[in-house]
Write an enzyme that holds these catalytic residues in place. Structure first.
Site, PDB file in Angstrom:
ATOM      1  N   SER A 100     -16.974  13.338 -17.111  1.00  0.00           N
ATOM      2  CA  SER A 100     -16.563  14.681 -16.710  1.00  0.00           C
ATOM      3  C   SER A 100     -17.476  15.733 -17.365  1.00  0.00           C
ATOM      4  O   SER A 100     -18.677  15.744 -17.111  1.00  0.00           O
ATOM      5  CB  SER A 100     -15.093  14.887 -17.072  1.00  0.00           C
ATOM      6  OG  SER A 100     -14.580  16.045 -16.476  1.00  0.00           O
ATOM      7  N   ASP A 228     -10.384  10.158  -7.984  1.00  0.00           N
ATOM      8  CA  ASP A 228     -10.559  11.286  -8.899  1.00  0.00           C
ATOM      9  C   ASP A 228      -9.713  12.457  -8.405  1.00  0.00           C
ATOM     10  O   ASP A 228     -10.035  13.094  -7.401  1.00  0.00           O
ATOM     11  CB  ASP A 228     -12.034  11.689  -8.971  1.00  0.00           C
ATOM     12  CG  ASP A 228     -12.335  12.605 -10.140  1.00  0.00           C
ATOM     13  OD1 ASP A 228     -11.449  13.388 -10.514  1.00  0.00           O
ATOM     14  OD2 ASP A 228     -13.452  12.522 -10.679  1.00  0.00           O
ATOM     15  N   HIS A 258      -9.982   9.733 -12.837  1.00  0.00           N
ATOM     16  CA  HIS A 258     -11.011  10.591 -13.412  1.00  0.00           C
ATOM     17  C   HIS A 258     -11.521  10.131 -14.781  1.00  0.00           C
ATOM     18  O   HIS A 258     -12.665  10.381 -15.137  1.00  0.00           O
ATOM     19  CB  HIS A 258     -10.465  12.017 -13.525  1.00  0.00           C
ATOM     20  CG  HIS A 258     -11.453  13.024 -13.991  1.00  0.00           C
ATOM     21  ND1 HIS A 258     -12.583  13.355 -13.268  1.00  0.00           N
ATOM     22  CD2 HIS A 258     -11.503  13.780 -15.127  1.00  0.00           C
ATOM     23  CE1 HIS A 258     -13.274  14.275 -13.922  1.00  0.00           C
ATOM     24  NE2 HIS A 258     -12.647  14.541 -15.052  1.00  0.00           N
TER      25      HIS A 258
END
Length: 286
Positions: A100, A228, A258
C-alpha cells in the site's frame, strides 16, 4: 522480538516497535501501509529471515515510528526518513517490498537508486496528481477520522471488540478466518495510535505526482490483491499497469485482500523471495 503465530488466540496487541530487524543474508527492506505498523510483516519477515537480513521500520507518525512535525507529510518525506535509516544500517542498496503506502514509498526509493529489486503489494499512489481519483482516496480516508477519534476514546474496548475486529478483517483480507484476533487487535491499536493520519491526507493532496514510471530500471514485481477493498485495482492500479516497464512482472494474487501478508504470508514471502533470487544474473521469474 518474539514473533507471533497467525493461529494465536490471544487478543492482547503486540507492543510498539521502531523496527523489526532479524536474520542474515541479502538485505531486505519491508515497508508497511498507511496507519499500520511493522507488525503486519511479522510472519513474512520470520519466513524470510533464514536467508535474508530483514528490516521493517515504522513510518514517521505511525505507531512506533518517529514523531511528525507540522501538518503536512507526504511520500517524499517518508522516503527521506527511510533513506536515513538505510544509511545508518550501511545499506547503500537493498531489496524492497512495500504494501500500500509502503509500495508507493518503495517506488520513490527505487527512483532514487536505493532498490536492487522492488516488489509492490497492493501499492497506493497509482493516480495522477491532481485528479479526481486522488481526491476520492483522500476523502475515503478522511471519512475514517470520526471513527478513529471515537475508537481512541474507547481505548481497549474498541481494540478487543469482536465486531470492530471483524470489520477490520473484512477491509484488509478476503479470508478473515486466517487472521488471528491478536493480529487484528494489533492492527486496530496501530490505527488508533497513528498521528500521521491527517498530515498524510493533507500532504498527499498537495504533493506532486510521480514521474513516468517507464523510466524505472529496477527489476519490479507488482502484486495486485484480487479482493482489494481499500484501493480497488480497476480504479487505482491502471496507471501502474500502463506505465511500468514491459520487463516488470504483473501478478494478480488470487483470494486475498489489501494486506495479504496477514492471510497468506507463505505466498507473499515466496513471491518476494522468488523475485529477489530471479534478479541474480538478470534472470526473470515467469
Amino acid at each position: 522480538m518474539t514473533m507471533t503465530s497467525r493461529t494465536a488466540k490471544s487478543t492482547v496487541p503486540a507492543a510498539p516497535v521502531k523496527a523489526l530487524h532479524l536474520g542474515s543474508g541479502d538485505p531486505v527492506l519491508l515497508l508497511h501501509g498507511f496507519m499500520l505498523s511493522p507488525h503486519c510483516w511479522e510472519q513474512v519477515a520470520r519466513r524470510m529471515s533464514s536467508n535474508c537480513e530483514v528490516y521493517a521500520p515504522a513510518f514517521a507518525g505511525h505507531w512506533g515510528g518517529p514523531k511528525v512535525e507540522g501538518w503536512f507529510l507526504d511520500v517524499y518525506a517518508l522516503a527521506d526518513q527511510i533513506e536515513d535509516q538505510l544509511d545508518a544500517l550501511g545499506w547503500r542498496t537493498c531489496h524492497i517490498a512495500g504494501n500500500s503506502l509502503g509500495g508507493w514509498v518503495g517506488l520513490e526509493l527505487a527512483r532514487r537508486g536505493r532498490a536492487r529489486t522492488l516488489t509492490t503489494v497492493a501499492a497506493a499512489g497509482g493516480w495522477a496528481s491532481p485528479s479526481i481519483s486522488q481526491v476520492r482516496v483522500g476523502l475515503k480516508f478522511a471519512a475514517m477520522i470520526p471513527f478513529v477519534e471515537i475508537g481512541r476514546l474507547l481505548g481497549g474496548v474498541a481494540i478487543n471488540n469482536a465486531l470492530i475486529q471483524h470489520v477490520a478483517a473484512l477491509l484488509l483480507s478476503k479470508n478473515t478466518g486466517a487472521v488471528s484476533r491478536r493480529d487484528l487487535a494489533t492492527i486496530i491499536t496501530a490505527v488508533l495510535r497513528c498521528d500521521a493520519m491527517i498530515p498524510l491526507i493533507l500532504g498527499s493532496l498537495r504533493a506532486p505526482g510521480m514521474d513516468d514510471l517507464g523510466e524505472l530500471t529496477t527489476p519490479v514485481r507488482m502484486l495486485l490483491a484480487e479482493y482489494d477493498r481499500i484501493i480497488p485495482n480497476r480504479v487505482y492500479a491502471t496507471r501502474y499497469l500502463r506505465e511500468l516497464p514491459d520487463s516488470a512482472d504483473r501478478i494478480l494474487v488470487h483470494g486475498v485482500g489489501h494486506v495479504p501478508m496477514l492471510e497468506a504470508p507463505d505466498r507473499i514471502a515466496t513471491l518476494i523471495a522468488e523475485h529477489i533470487y530471479a534478479s541474480r544474473g538478470h534472470l526473470r521469474a515467469i
